[in-house]
Write a protein that holds these residues in place. Sequence first.
Motif, PDB file in Angstrom:
ATOM      1  N   SER A 167      42.548  60.964  42.770  1.00  0.00           N
ATOM      2  CA  SER A 167      42.924  60.237  41.569  1.00  0.00           C
ATOM      3  C   SER A 167      42.924  61.210  40.401  1.00  0.00           C
ATOM      4  CB  SER A 167      41.945  59.089  41.309  1.00  0.00           C
ATOM      5  OG  SER A 167      42.298  58.397  40.123  1.00  0.00           O
ATOM      6  N   SER A 168      44.051  61.301  39.698  1.00  0.00           N
ATOM      7  CA  SER A 168      44.164  62.232  38.582  1.00  0.00           C
ATOM      8  C   SER A 168      44.759  61.504  37.381  1.00  0.00           C
ATOM      9  CB  SER A 168      45.045  63.424  38.974  1.00  0.00           C
ATOM     10  OG  SER A 168      45.025  64.424  37.966  1.00  0.00           O
ATOM     11  N   THR A 169      44.780  62.171  36.239  1.00  0.00           N
ATOM     12  CA  THR A 169      45.342  61.578  35.032  1.00  0.00           C
ATOM     13  C   THR A 169      46.280  62.560  34.339  1.00  0.00           C
ATOM     14  OG1 THR A 169      43.462  62.299  33.679  1.00  0.00           O
ATOM     15  CG2 THR A 169      43.352  60.080  34.624  1.00  0.00           C
ATOM     16  N   SER A 171      47.600  62.901  30.312  1.00  0.00           N
ATOM     17  CA  SER A 171      47.177  62.297  29.054  1.00  0.00           C
ATOM     18  C   SER A 171      47.555  63.155  27.858  1.00  0.00           C
ATOM     19  CB  SER A 171      45.659  62.070  29.064  1.00  0.00           C
ATOM     20  OG  SER A 171      44.985  63.309  29.193  1.00  0.00           O
ATOM     21  N   SER A 199      45.086  54.908  26.594  1.00  0.00           N
ATOM     22  CA  SER A 199      44.535  55.270  27.901  1.00  0.00           C
ATOM     23  C   SER A 199      45.500  56.161  28.663  1.00  0.00           C
ATOM     24  CB  SER A 199      44.241  54.009  28.716  1.00  0.00           C
ATOM     25  OG  SER A 199      43.301  53.200  28.066  1.00  0.00           O
ATOM     26  N   ARG A 202      47.019  57.018  34.916  1.00  0.00           N
ATOM     27  CA  ARG A 202      46.241  57.335  36.114  1.00  0.00           C
ATOM     28  C   ARG A 202      47.179  57.402  37.310  1.00  0.00           C
ATOM     29  NH1 ARG A 202      41.290  58.061  37.284  1.00  0.00           N
ATOM     30  NH2 ARG A 202      40.654  57.427  35.190  1.00  0.00           N
ATOM     31  N   GLU A 204      47.459  57.999  41.399  1.00  0.00           N
ATOM     32  CA  GLU A 204      46.753  58.005  42.672  1.00  0.00           C
ATOM     33  C   GLU A 204      47.580  58.788  43.693  1.00  0.00           C
ATOM     34  OE1 GLU A 204      43.769  56.818  42.971  1.00  0.00           O
ATOM     35  OE2 GLU A 204      43.701  55.861  40.996  1.00  0.00           O
TER      36      GLU A 204
END
Length: 224
Positions: A167-169, A171, A199, A202, A204
């Motif tokens: 799981s990464s983001t 941003s 936010s 995200r 996956e």
Amino acid sequence: MNKRNRFKQAVRGMKVLPLMMSMIREAAADNTAPAMSVEITTDKATYNPGEEVTVLVHLKDFAPNDHGYSYLNFIIQYDSQVFDNLEYTHHSVYAEGNYTAGSEVDNLFQFNFQSPVDGSIYLGKNTSMRGIDIQVEASSGQQTIPAVDQTLVTFKLRVKELTLAYSSTISLANEFTRIRTSEAANSFYLYSPDVTANSPARVEITQSPSVSVFSSGSNTNQLL
């Protein structure tokens, strides 16, 4: 916006202070409402290793009676251990066709939308983070980047082939934000306290299903 104008002009008038001190004082004392918010989204929520990711940068929630902007600069950060963009860039600069300027800023006669640039950013000890530098500037004092909800830019990343389930983001690195208002003779810079970072997106990463080289119905002991 008028309250923000008066505060920024007062800080700008303190010419005896170095620029950095002015920025620190501005960030510490300015408690006016944010001028806008920035939201990062992707075309999907889940990807397999090797899949292409489309990243979208949205501007929204502008202050009432906002007159627009003459310059915007945002850094979009991603984890280089999960994503790369080598196929989309040349010497770290995105090639045409691998990014798209939003409809509000894609007029070449009105705006200078620079090709996004990929570079290292250092946040604490995490040196695997990289940032996409997004910059757009109005071509003249008669033009403004409108303060309306808009998709500022769309660009590509790719999930690395050997990435495991993760799981990464993606941003906004808001500490690098720099925008310039456009109000005739009262133009001035705003920084991260004036922008809300929504936010992060995200992402996956799922493990690709393994495929056996043998057919399930074959007899491996059969003589040919």
